[in-house]
Design a protein around this motif. Structure first.
Motif, short mmCIF file in Angstrom:
data_model
loop_
_atom_site.label_atom_id
_atom_site.label_comp_id
_atom_site.label_asym_id
_atom_site.label_seq_id
_atom_site.Cartn_x
_atom_site.Cartn_y
_atom_site.Cartn_z
N GLY A 1 1.04 -1.53 0.00
CA GLY A 1 0.24 0.11 0.25
C GLY A 1 1.26 1.19 0.11
O GLY A 1 2.23 1.15 0.27
N SER A 2 0.19 2.27 -0.47
CA SER A 2 0.68 4.08 -0.17
C SER A 2 1.83 3.80 0.95
O SER A 2 2.78 4.44 0.83
N PHE A 3 1.47 3.64 2.39
CA PHE A 3 2.18 3.62 3.53
C PHE A 3 3.36 2.72 3.18
O PHE A 3 4.21 3.28 3.73
N ALA A 4 3.78 1.35 3.25
CA ALA A 4 4.03 1.01 2.92
C ALA A 4 5.84 1.74 2.11
O ALA A 4 6.62 1.69 2.26
N ILE A 5 5.12 1.61 1.15
CA ILE A 5 5.65 2.99 -0.11
C ILE A 5 5.95 3.73 0.45
O ILE A 5 7.61 4.29 0.03
N ILE B 1 8.27 12.88 -5.52
CA ILE B 1 7.25 12.60 -6.25
C ILE B 1 8.24 12.50 -6.88
O ILE B 1 7.47 11.52 -8.52
N LEU B 2 9.09 11.81 -7.01
CA LEU B 2 9.83 10.54 -7.90
C LEU B 2 9.23 9.00 -6.78
O LEU B 2 10.15 7.87 -7.66
N THR B 3 8.85 9.13 -5.81
CA THR B 3 8.56 7.84 -5.16
C THR B 3 7.00 7.76 -5.67
O THR B 3 6.75 6.67 -5.96
N LEU B 4 5.96 8.92 -4.62
CA LEU B 4 4.36 8.41 -4.30
C LEU B 4 4.00 9.88 -5.45
O LEU B 4 2.41 9.03 -5.54
N ALA C 1 3.00 12.35 3.37
CA ALA C 1 1.60 11.51 2.38
C ALA C 1 1.03 10.36 2.67
O ALA C 1 0.31 10.28 1.17
N GLY C 2 2.54 9.18 2.28
CA GLY C 2 1.76 8.15 2.63
C GLY C 2 0.70 7.46 3.58
O GLY C 2 -0.42 6.59 2.86
N ALA C 3 0.55 7.82 4.01
CA ALA C 3 0.01 7.41 5.16
C ALA C 3 -1.16 8.26 5.45
O ALA C 3 -2.54 7.65 4.61
N GLY C 4 -1.27 9.47 4.35
CA GLY C 4 -2.36 10.38 4.47
C GLY C 4 -3.33 9.64 3.35
O GLY C 4 -4.56 9.98 2.57
N SER C 5 -2.75 9.50 2.08
CA SER C 5 -2.98 9.01 0.86
C SER C 5 -3.77 7.47 1.12
O SER C 5 -5.14 7.29 0.36
N GLN C 6 -3.01 6.80 1.50
CA GLN C 6 -4.47 5.38 2.61
C GLN C 6 -5.28 5.64 3.68
O GLN C 6 -6.01 5.01 3.29
N TRP C 7 -4.87 6.81 4.48
CA TRP C 7 -5.92 6.40 5.43
C TRP C 7 -6.88 8.35 5.32
O TRP C 7 -8.13 7.89 6.84
#
Length: 378
Positions: A37-41, A216-219, A341-347
């Motif tokens: 998921g986005s958080f792990a990434i 930008i390069l990852t998410l 950003a990863g946590a926010g995108s997922q939850w």
């Protein structure tokens, strides 16, 4: 001025940008394909930041021992080994450690490379030559996702290409002179606190740009996939952001030599805030393509102007230590930005990435509005 040395150092640093540009999106896309998921990434994307913090503290001490050119060559080869192992050891846990190591060794390259360039350039050309560095580095990152799109994401060609670049580039530094002299000392977080109190606007801008670049390069590829775009289009969108960063740095640098840098800095912060807020509104329209350009240009302008302001004040060991603080702030931004950003995108919201950038830019706008915000105290 040693033009040959300037372009040799520039080329060595550009090889890092191209190597990261071709390998970092591949890591995220590979994890997406494995079902993470986005958080792990986001956690994976933040791991180099821990290495950045370690490398920043050691750069001055190691440079005093091995010399700036020698240490840059060793670190470039260490980065090549790490990227090669990403292809050989496809494991989430192992990749976490490898990304940490990549962050540490390549941070030392950035600290010493930026210090060497800022030491070489003459004052009347500082804005333009530092901007050329920023623009060229952004172009190298642009070529990375484009090259990855041509190579394909189903195989490990992106990893091997990145490793090959970092094997060859250290040879460019053989026989080069003019590097800043350094003393054997460790840069601590106490020193970083003093730097932030002296230059709070520059510190915030550097951390914000670091978060921007890591996301930008990852998410951003993942964000675009989640909005319904194909992997190829997602990579082109990443490249478009980097085009904006790259193409407009030279005009920004030229303006920095001719007009108020405070006004220019404030304008970049305001443009970043407004463009970030507009991304969710225009993501499904053709207007998203020019917006990506403005988004990248405004963020890159903040970093270029920060380096110009630092370079006009510091020399030799003080310059290396100032750039070590830049790297520490970079590490903090890279660590916090992708995780949030990863946590926010997922939850929280699928648009957490641009909204987080808008919030950070808003804080910078408030700081930059203060009188004498960008003056460097003695």
């Amino acid at each position: 001025m040693r033009w040959g040395t300037y372009f040799a150092v520039l080329s060595a640093v550009l090889s890092v940008g191209l190597a990261l540009g071709v390998s970092m999106p591949l890591v995220s896309l590979r994890l997406e394909g494995w079902g993470y998921g986005s958080f792990a990434i986001g956690v994976m994307a933040s791991m180099p930041a821990i290495g950045v913090l370690a490398g920043a503290g050691l750069a001055s001490r190691l440079a005093a021992r091995f010399g700036t050119p020698g240490l840059m060559r060793l670190c470039l080869w260490g980065g090549a080994l790490s990227i090669a192992l990403l292809a050989l050891l496809p494991s989430y846990a192992v990749w976490l450690l490898l990304r940490l190591w990549i962050g540490m060794v390549l941070t030392i390259v950035f600290i010493l490379g930026e210090s060497w360039i800022n030491q070489l350039v003459v004052e009347q050309w500082r804005g333009r030559l530092v901007a050329l560095y920023g623009s060229s580095y952004a172009l190298s990152q642009l070529c990375g996702p484009l090259l990855l799109g041509a190579l394909g994401t189903d195989h490990d060609y992106g990893f091997w290409t990145g490793a090959g670049l970092l094997v060859v580039s250290p040879l460019l530094l053989l026989g080069r002179t003019g590097a800043p002299s350094t003393e054997s000392c460790r840069v601590t977080f106490v020193d970083l606190g003093r730097f932030c109190r002296r230059l709070p606007v520059i510190a915030w801008a550097i951390a914000l740009f670091a978060a921007f670049e890591a996301m930008i390069l990852t998410l951003l590829p993942v964000y675009c996939l989640q909005q319904g775009f194909s992997a190829e289009v997602a990579l082109y969108m990443v490249s478009t952001v980097v085009v904006g960063d790259a193409l407009l740095q030279l005009p920004i640098g030229a303006l920095a030599d001719r007009m108020s840098r405070r006004t220019l800095f404030f304008g970049c912060a305001l443009a970043l805030m407004l463009s970030s807020l507009a991304i969710p509104l225009l993501i499904d329209t053709q207007g998203i393509w020019p917006l990506w350009v403005i988004f990248g240009a405004s963020a890159g302008g903040l970093f270029t102007l920060s380096l110009v302001l630092i370079g006009e004040r510091y020399r030799d060991d003080a310059l290396v230590r100032a750039n070590a603080h830049v790297a520490q702030l970079w590490g903090i931004g890279c660590l916090i930005g992708p995780v949030l950003a990863g946590a926010g995108s997922q939850w929280v919201s699928g648009h957490a990435l641009p909204l987080l950038m808008a919030l950070g830019a808003f804080g910078l706008v408030l700081l930059a509005r203060r009188p004498q915000a960008l003056e460097l105290p003695a």
